[in-house]
Design an enzyme around this catalytic site. Sequence first.
Site, PDB file in Angstrom:
ATOM      1  N   ALA A  20      21.656 -14.310  -0.958  1.00  0.00           N
ATOM      2  CA  ALA A  20      20.458 -13.521  -0.662  1.00  0.00           C
ATOM      3  C   ALA A  20      20.589 -12.794   0.673  1.00  0.00           C
ATOM      4  O   ALA A  20      19.593 -12.548   1.353  1.00  0.00           O
ATOM      5  CB  ALA A  20      19.232 -14.432  -0.638  1.00  0.00           C
ATOM      6  N   ARG A  71      20.266   0.497  -2.280  1.00  0.00           N
ATOM      7  CA  ARG A  71      19.782   1.356  -3.359  1.00  0.00           C
ATOM      8  C   ARG A  71      18.293   1.172  -3.643  1.00  0.00           C
ATOM      9  O   ARG A  71      17.697   1.950  -4.373  1.00  0.00           O
ATOM     10  CB  ARG A  71      20.607   1.106  -4.632  1.00  0.00           C
ATOM     11  CG  ARG A  71      21.978   1.776  -4.587  1.00  0.00           C
ATOM     12  CD  ARG A  71      22.724   1.594  -5.886  1.00  0.00           C
ATOM     13  NE  ARG A  71      23.278   0.257  -6.008  1.00  0.00           N
ATOM     14  CZ  ARG A  71      23.854  -0.235  -7.103  1.00  0.00           C
ATOM     15  NH1 ARG A  71      23.924   0.510  -8.194  1.00  0.00           N
ATOM     16  NH2 ARG A  71      24.343  -1.457  -7.130  1.00  0.00           N
ATOM     17  N   ASP A  88      19.073 -11.582  -6.855  1.00  0.00           N
ATOM     18  CA  ASP A  88      18.512 -10.402  -7.528  1.00  0.00           C
ATOM     19  C   ASP A  88      18.595 -10.498  -9.046  1.00  0.00           C
ATOM     20  O   ASP A  88      18.576  -9.487  -9.738  1.00  0.00           O
ATOM     21  CB  ASP A  88      19.197  -9.125  -7.037  1.00  0.00           C
ATOM     22  CG  ASP A  88      20.679  -9.086  -7.360  1.00  0.00           C
ATOM     23  OD1 ASP A  88      21.201 -10.067  -7.930  1.00  0.00           O
ATOM     24  OD2 ASP A  88      21.327  -8.068  -7.042  1.00  0.00           O
ATOM     25  N   TYR A 137     -26.481  -5.171  -2.290  1.00  0.00           N
ATOM     26  CA  TYR A 137     -25.427  -5.706  -1.421  1.00  0.00           C
ATOM     27  C   TYR A 137     -25.889  -7.048  -0.891  1.00  0.00           C
ATOM     28  O   TYR A 137     -26.943  -7.157  -0.235  1.00  0.00           O
ATOM     29  CB  TYR A 137     -25.119  -4.770  -0.249  1.00  0.00           C
ATOM     30  CG  TYR A 137     -24.217  -5.436   0.762  1.00  0.00           C
ATOM     31  CD1 TYR A 137     -22.883  -5.684   0.462  1.00  0.00           C
ATOM     32  CD2 TYR A 137     -24.707  -5.862   1.992  1.00  0.00           C
ATOM     33  CE1 TYR A 137     -22.055  -6.332   1.368  1.00  0.00           C
ATOM     34  CE2 TYR A 137     -23.888  -6.507   2.906  1.00  0.00           C
ATOM     35  CZ  TYR A 137     -22.558  -6.740   2.577  1.00  0.00           C
ATOM     36  OH  TYR A 137     -21.741  -7.390   3.461  1.00  0.00           O
ATOM     37  N   ASN A 184     -26.744  -7.872   7.244  1.00  0.00           N
ATOM     38  CA  ASN A 184     -26.124  -9.039   7.873  1.00  0.00           C
ATOM     39  C   ASN A 184     -25.383  -8.735   9.164  1.00  0.00           C
ATOM     40  O   ASN A 184     -24.953  -9.638   9.866  1.00  0.00           O
ATOM     41  CB  ASN A 184     -25.156  -9.706   6.889  1.00  0.00           C
ATOM     42  CG  ASN A 184     -24.083  -8.753   6.381  1.00  0.00           C
ATOM     43  OD1 ASN A 184     -24.327  -7.566   6.207  1.00  0.00           O
ATOM     44  ND2 ASN A 184     -22.895  -9.273   6.124  1.00  0.00           N
TER      45      ASN A 184
END
Length: 462
Positions: A9, A15, A103, A366, A386
């Site tokens: 890894a 690419r 991969d 709301y 609020n």
Amino acid sequence: MRPTVIILAAGLGTRMRSVLPKALHLLAGKELVRHVLDAVKPLGPGTTAVVVGHQADRVREAMGGYAVEIVHQAEQLGTAHAVRQALDIIAAAEGPVMVLCADTPLLTAETLISLIEVHSRARAAVTVMTAMAEEPTGYGRVVRGSSGVMRIVEEKDATPTQKKIREVNTGIYCFDKKFLLSALGGIKNRNAQGEYYLPDTISLARKKKLKVAAVLCKDPDEAMGINTRFDLSQAEMVLQARTNLKWMLEGVTMQDPATVYIGAGVSLGRDTVLYTNVRLEGNTALGEGCTVYPGSRIVDSTLGSGVVIKDCCVIEDSRIADKATVGPFARLRPGTVLGADSRIGNFVEVKKSVIGEGSKANHLAYLGDATIGRDVNIGAGVITCNYDGYQKHPTIIEDGVFVGSDAQLVAPVRIGRDALVAAGTTVTRDVPAEALVISRVPQEIREGVAGRRKKMKQKKST
């Protein structure tokens, strides 16, 4: 004996055209390397080593929760060079040594187990997994002779004839420990890339007249390597088809599976129905008999049984109890808790609030930082105010309260049990239980004004 597993890894993945290491790109909401680690886990490996390089700390962090040993490859000089960094781990191995790439996220444990079994039965020095590719460009070609696999030729070193070979190297190997230790010292970098290729172990084994075995992967998709964003999209489609099939076999209905996205961490109860263009992401769990209508997205949320999510809702980090209804066009922000049989309707936004059993806010409201009791009615256009510009404040609405349309509740404020809030009221002080609160400008009627105005407009126009 338990295998030792080495996962490569360290690559950047040029690419991919990304600053993100290739191993950390997401597939079904999970890093590529974590998919490979999950495939390895059922093997019960003695040691799992991950070779890291580019942005090593970031890759290490992504593997939190997995029992892995980290090996650092400071300079990327090829796959054999990467494996060579794990010499101490290889030397301590008690069984075969598997080498995988980070991969190849579509690998399954069953395929890896079959590779180990073939390697063991053949008593091979090296066993390589191959696949038949419709378009082999970019892959190492498997060159066979009368006695099997003779060598693997990388794309840049292949002749025009060899490039026509469709059998390709998947980058997945199983090695005899002693052979691998000796072979790693004998690999040269005399090739177009100037790198140390792990596939050269096959020609080295042939020169020593050692056994080389090969396993053809039955499902070519499993061996798919991710090198570009297009590859990632193809893998996503394969994995989603695999995931959706699994859940349909478990009793989930999908009208159009190709449009349904189910993340790797999602769980679903039987008799749940998912309509088109539904996305379930993160650690989301749906109980039995839920219905999610088209266009809704649910992330890191838990739904009980019989929950209905209507069209085009966004739900994040919320908990919804049995038989609650949400939507259409509703948004539940993180910290929302809905009680059983509660209803959140169209164009209602709820943030960090608890809505009690049987309570409802059916439209255009709301509700933020609110605690709402049982059997409360929230009318259209109601707002909990609020935020005062500096900090958030709570609103508490006790059981049985009726809040009329277009009311504003200026927090911090408490509405007592069974109270009535008249339509259009701005509540700035606590309301006692069973009280009526009303704050309106007195209504005034001036007769004939509208008629006179109309006549003036007509006179002006003529």
